[in-house]
Scaffold this motif. Structure first.
Motif, PDB file in Angstrom:
ATOM      1  N   SER A 100    -100.665 -53.547  33.150  1.00 11.76           N
ATOM      2  CA  SER A 100    -101.276 -53.520  32.056  1.00 11.76           C
ATOM      3  C   SER A 100    -101.021 -52.540  30.853  1.00 11.76           C
ATOM      4  CB  SER A 100    -102.602 -53.096  32.020  1.00 11.76           C
ATOM      5  OG  SER A 100    -102.862 -51.849  32.519  1.00 11.76           O
ATOM      6  N   PRO A 101    -101.097 -53.043  29.537  1.00  7.22           N
ATOM      7  CA  PRO A 101    -100.933 -52.222  28.436  1.00  7.22           C
ATOM      8  C   PRO A 101    -101.487 -50.846  28.598  1.00  7.22           C
ATOM      9  CG  PRO A 101    -101.444 -54.538  27.540  1.00  7.22           C
ATOM     10  CD  PRO A 101    -101.610 -54.321  29.183  1.00  7.22           C
ATOM     11  N   GLY A 102    -100.494 -50.150  28.182  1.00  5.53           N
ATOM     12  CA  GLY A 102    -100.744 -48.376  28.335  1.00  5.53           C
ATOM     13  C   GLY A 102    -100.225 -47.953  29.674  1.00  5.53           C
ATOM     14  N   ALA A 103     -99.722 -48.834  30.630  1.00  2.00           N
ATOM     15  CA  ALA A 103     -99.343 -48.277  31.812  1.00  2.00           C
ATOM     16  C   ALA A 103     -97.751 -48.019  31.594  1.00  2.00           C
ATOM     17  CB  ALA A 103     -99.485 -49.270  33.155  1.00  2.00           C
ATOM     18  N   GLY A 104     -97.100 -48.160  30.586  1.00  3.73           N
ATOM     19  CA  GLY A 104     -95.621 -48.104  30.491  1.00  3.73           C
ATOM     20  C   GLY A 104     -95.000 -49.278  31.157  1.00  3.73           C
ATOM     21  N   LEU A 105     -93.575 -49.169  31.240  1.00  2.00           N
ATOM     22  CA  LEU A 105     -92.709 -50.162  31.577  1.00  2.00           C
ATOM     23  C   LEU A 105     -91.722 -49.585  32.408  1.00  2.00           C
ATOM     24  CD1 LEU A 105     -91.778 -53.177  31.444  1.00  2.00           C
ATOM     25  CD2 LEU A 105     -90.573 -52.785  29.409  1.00  2.00           C
ATOM     26  N   ALA A 106     -91.391 -50.020  33.786  1.00  2.00           N
ATOM     27  CA  ALA A 106     -90.341 -49.829  34.382  1.00  2.00           C
ATOM     28  C   ALA A 106     -89.409 -50.934  34.751  1.00  2.00           C
ATOM     29  CB  ALA A 106     -90.563 -49.010  35.679  1.00  2.00           C
ATOM     30  N   VAL A 107     -88.163 -50.695  34.904  1.00  2.00           N
ATOM     31  CA  VAL A 107     -87.125 -51.983  34.950  1.00  2.00           C
ATOM     32  C   VAL A 107     -86.073 -51.379  35.746  1.00  2.00           C
ATOM     33  CG1 VAL A 107     -85.745 -53.847  34.156  1.00  2.00           C
ATOM     34  CG2 VAL A 107     -87.725 -53.075  32.833  1.00  2.00           C
ATOM     35  N   THR A 108     -85.988 -52.135  36.873  1.00  2.60           N
ATOM     36  CA  THR A 108     -84.768 -51.412  37.843  1.00  2.60           C
ATOM     37  C   THR A 108     -83.838 -52.965  38.259  1.00  2.60           C
ATOM     38  OG1 THR A 108     -84.141 -50.515  40.155  1.00  2.60           O
ATOM     39  CG2 THR A 108     -85.819 -52.219  40.104  1.00  2.60           C
ATOM     40  N   LEU A 109     -82.355 -52.687  38.530  1.00  3.36           N
ATOM     41  CA  LEU A 109     -81.621 -53.597  38.723  1.00  3.36           C
ATOM     42  C   LEU A 109     -80.602 -52.785  39.877  1.00  3.36           C
ATOM     43  CD1 LEU A 109     -80.165 -56.052  38.252  1.00  3.36           C
ATOM     44  CD2 LEU A 109     -78.719 -54.760  36.401  1.00  3.36           C
ATOM     45  N   LEU A 110     -80.819 -53.621  40.848  1.00 10.65           N
ATOM     46  CA  LEU A 110     -79.992 -53.257  42.076  1.00 10.65           C
ATOM     47  C   LEU A 110     -78.689 -54.308  42.189  1.00 10.65           C
ATOM     48  CD1 LEU A 110     -82.653 -52.318  44.557  1.00 10.65           C
ATOM     49  CD2 LEU A 110     -81.548 -50.836  42.785  1.00 10.65           C
ATOM     50  N   THR A 111     -77.560 -54.089  42.010  1.00 12.38           N
ATOM     51  CA  THR A 111     -76.574 -54.866  42.243  1.00 12.38           C
ATOM     52  C   THR A 111     -75.466 -54.799  43.143  1.00 12.38           C
ATOM     53  OG1 THR A 111     -74.912 -53.870  40.690  1.00 12.38           O
ATOM     54  CG2 THR A 111     -76.507 -55.351  39.646  1.00 12.38           C
ATOM     55  N   ASN A 112     -74.686 -55.840  43.911  1.00  8.29           N
ATOM     56  CA  ASN A 112     -73.375 -55.701  44.816  1.00  8.29           C
ATOM     57  C   ASN A 112     -72.509 -56.442  44.266  1.00  8.29           C
ATOM     58  OD1 ASN A 112     -74.563 -58.166  45.476  1.00  8.29           O
ATOM     59  ND2 ASN A 112     -74.688 -57.617  47.699  1.00  8.29           N
ATOM     60  N   GLY A 113     -72.231 -56.697  42.892  1.00  2.00           N
ATOM     61  CA  GLY A 113     -71.350 -57.582  42.424  1.00  2.00           C
ATOM     62  C   GLY A 113     -70.455 -56.745  41.425  1.00  2.00           C
ATOM     63  N   GLY A 114     -69.478 -57.589  40.698  1.00  3.56           N
ATOM     64  CA  GLY A 114     -68.565 -56.901  39.639  1.00  3.56           C
ATOM     65  C   GLY A 114     -69.342 -56.847  38.456  1.00  3.56           C
ATOM     66  N   HIS A 115     -68.591 -56.072  37.226  1.00  2.00           N
ATOM     67  CA  HIS A 115     -69.200 -55.840  36.158  1.00  2.00           C
ATOM     68  C   HIS A 115     -70.833 -55.927  36.018  1.00  2.00           C
ATOM     69  CE1 HIS A 115     -65.198 -56.974  34.829  1.00  2.00           C
ATOM     70  NE2 HIS A 115     -65.098 -58.147  35.514  1.00  2.00           N
ATOM     71  N   SER A 116     -71.245 -54.972  36.829  1.00  2.00           N
ATOM     72  CA  SER A 116     -72.694 -54.686  36.859  1.00  2.00           C
ATOM     73  C   SER A 116     -73.019 -54.122  35.570  1.00  2.00           C
ATOM     74  CB  SER A 116     -72.911 -53.865  37.993  1.00  2.00           C
ATOM     75  OG  SER A 116     -72.418 -52.435  38.077  1.00  2.00           O
ATOM     76  N   ARG A 117     -72.372 -53.377  34.894  1.00  2.00           N
ATOM     77  CA  ARG A 117     -72.978 -52.490  33.783  1.00  2.00           C
ATOM     78  C   ARG A 117     -73.121 -53.699  32.644  1.00  2.00           C
ATOM     79  NH1 ARG A 117     -74.574 -47.940  31.754  1.00  2.00           N
ATOM     80  NH2 ARG A 117     -74.258 -46.996  33.716  1.00  2.00           N
ATOM     81  N   ASP A 118     -72.131 -54.502  32.588  1.00  3.22           N
ATOM     82  CA  ASP A 118     -72.089 -55.679  31.473  1.00  3.22           C
ATOM     83  C   ASP A 118     -73.562 -56.288  31.913  1.00  3.22           C
ATOM     84  OD1 ASP A 118     -69.955 -54.779  30.509  1.00  3.22           O
ATOM     85  OD2 ASP A 118     -68.959 -56.438  31.717  1.00  3.22           O
ATOM     86  N   LEU A 119     -73.962 -56.718  33.099  1.00  7.99           N
ATOM     87  CA  LEU A 119     -75.045 -57.490  33.239  1.00  7.99           C
ATOM     88  C   LEU A 119     -76.348 -56.524  32.936  1.00  7.99           C
ATOM     89  CD1 LEU A 119     -76.634 -59.626  34.734  1.00  7.99           C
ATOM     90  CD2 LEU A 119     -76.135 -58.541  36.900  1.00  7.99           C
ATOM     91  N   TYR A 120     -76.329 -55.299  33.337  1.00 10.50           N
ATOM     92  CA  TYR A 120     -77.270 -54.140  33.145  1.00 10.50           C
ATOM     93  C   TYR A 120     -77.705 -54.430  31.469  1.00 10.50           C
ATOM     94  CZ  TYR A 120     -78.508 -49.685  30.980  1.00 10.50           C
ATOM     95  OH  TYR A 120     -79.130 -48.665  30.072  1.00 10.50           O
ATOM     96  N   GLY A 121     -76.623 -54.334  30.962  1.00 12.21           N
ATOM     97  CA  GLY A 121     -76.669 -54.198  29.207  1.00 12.21           C
ATOM     98  C   GLY A 121     -77.495 -55.732  28.780  1.00 12.21           C
ATOM     99  N   ASP A 122     -76.897 -56.850  29.393  1.00 14.43           N
ATOM    100  CA  ASP A 122     -77.627 -58.011  28.730  1.00 14.43           C
ATOM    101  C   ASP A 122     -79.028 -58.159  29.135  1.00 14.43           C
ATOM    102  OD1 ASP A 122     -74.997 -58.623  27.664  1.00 14.43           O
ATOM    103  OD2 ASP A 122     -74.637 -59.885  29.688  1.00 14.43           O
ATOM    104  N   LEU A 123     -79.227 -57.901  30.485  1.00 13.27           N
ATOM    105  CA  LEU A 123     -80.788 -58.036  30.892  1.00 13.27           C
ATOM    106  C   LEU A 123     -81.708 -57.115  30.198  1.00 13.27           C
ATOM    107  CD1 LEU A 123     -80.233 -58.620  34.806  1.00 13.27           C
ATOM    108  CD2 LEU A 123     -80.843 -60.426  32.924  1.00 13.27           C
ATOM    109  N   TYR A 124     -81.248 -55.865  30.065  1.00 16.83           N
ATOM    110  CA  TYR A 124     -82.242 -54.788  29.753  1.00 16.83           C
ATOM    111  C   TYR A 124     -82.352 -55.041  28.145  1.00 16.83           C
ATOM    112  CZ  TYR A 124     -82.510 -51.983  34.148  1.00 16.83           C
ATOM    113  OH  TYR A 124     -82.802 -51.854  35.204  1.00 16.83           O
ATOM    114  N   GLN A 125     -81.460 -55.361  27.514  1.00 17.33           N
ATOM    115  CA  GLN A 125     -81.507 -55.445  26.148  1.00 17.33           C
ATOM    116  C   GLN A 125     -82.768 -56.374  25.915  1.00 17.33           C
ATOM    117  OE1 GLN A 125     -78.127 -57.023  24.091  1.00 17.33           O
ATOM    118  NE2 GLN A 125     -78.844 -56.320  22.232  1.00 17.33           N
ATOM    119  N   GLU A 126     -82.451 -57.677  26.695  1.00 14.60           N
ATOM    120  CA  GLU A 126     -83.577 -58.784  26.491  1.00 14.60           C
ATOM    121  C   GLU A 126     -84.863 -58.584  26.906  1.00 14.60           C
ATOM    122  OE1 GLU A 126     -84.412 -63.478  27.947  1.00 14.60           O
ATOM    123  OE2 GLU A 126     -82.314 -62.575  28.019  1.00 14.60           O
ATOM    124  N   ILE A 127     -85.025 -57.512  28.053  1.00 15.25           N
ATOM    125  CA  ILE A 127     -86.497 -57.349  28.590  1.00 15.25           C
ATOM    126  C   ILE A 127     -87.134 -56.262  27.728  1.00 15.25           C
ATOM    127  CG2 ILE A 127     -87.373 -56.250  30.732  1.00 15.25           C
ATOM    128  CD1 ILE A 127     -85.058 -57.484  32.331  1.00 15.25           C
TER     129      ILE A 127
END
Length: 215
Positions: A100-127
């Protein structure tokens, strides 16, 4: 985090967002301790690869004039990312059933592949843009115009547990400044090749970039 599920990591984040309370109301951590963990403890000299400062256990980030906390974790073949925005998210932007609004926002990403930081950047920017109206700073990259910088003051061997890093003027593989990394100890026995080399690009007088080649 690399030994947890996404639900586990988000449950941990929720406990901190609620001031130390478990979902059933049990107090796991005092509200004072939860708040103290997010406060400034130490500055970070490198503000490009992680955040701008450390709390107690938390990395602190300044995104779009908003304060986030988080933590990353890595091991062989795995990378994990957690970013928490304690401030309320924008009204009406939280999908039904996720909070709910006011509860804040938490986002996690767990990966086991290559170029994970690029994926993190793309996803978190949009989210974070969509759910909280927060613009994630762009990842640092090579400058548009070449920078004249001298690698000489940085040449040498740097070592810590499980890793040796060597800054070299050139190698047989790269005709120019090169970062050579060598995994050591038990970890070296479980990777195909413990030695990697990366060409280095100057981004400032004392700032050099080394990135994995795209495959």
């Amino acid at each position: 985090m690399v030994c947890s599920t996404s639900a586990d990591v988000l449950a941990f984040a929720r406990m901190h967002l609620t001031g130390g309370l478990a979902p059933d109301g049990t107090r796991v951590l005092s509200a004072e301790s939860a708040a103290a963990m997010t406060e400034f403890e130490a500055d970070l000299p490198d503000k490009h690869t992680l955040g701008d400062s450390w709390g107690i256990g938390w990395i602190r980030f300044g995104w779009d004039s908003r304060r986030l906390i988080g933590h990353d974790g890595s091991t062989i073949g795995q990378d994990a990312f957690l970013r928490v925005l304690p401030d309320p998210v924008l009204p009406g932007t939280v999908p039904p059933g996720t909070g709910s609004p006011g509860a804040g926002l938490a986002v996690t990403l767990l990966t086991n592949g290559g170029h994970s930081r690029d994926l993190y950047g793309d996803l978190y920017q949009e989210i974070f843009a969509e759910l909280a109206g927060v613009t994630m700073p762009p990842a640092i990259g090579p400058p548009a115009e070449p920078v004249d910088a001298d690698i000489t003051p940085h040449l040498g061997r740097y070592e810590r547990a499980s890793l040796i890093e060597e800054v070299l003027a050139s190698t047989g593989k790269h005709d120019g400044p090169t970062l050579r990394t060598t995994i050591t100890g038990p970890l070296a026995e479980i990777v195909p090749d413990p030695v990697d080399e990366y060409a280095m690009t100057p981004a400032g007088p004392d700032l050099w970039l080394a990135d994995e080649p795209q495959v």
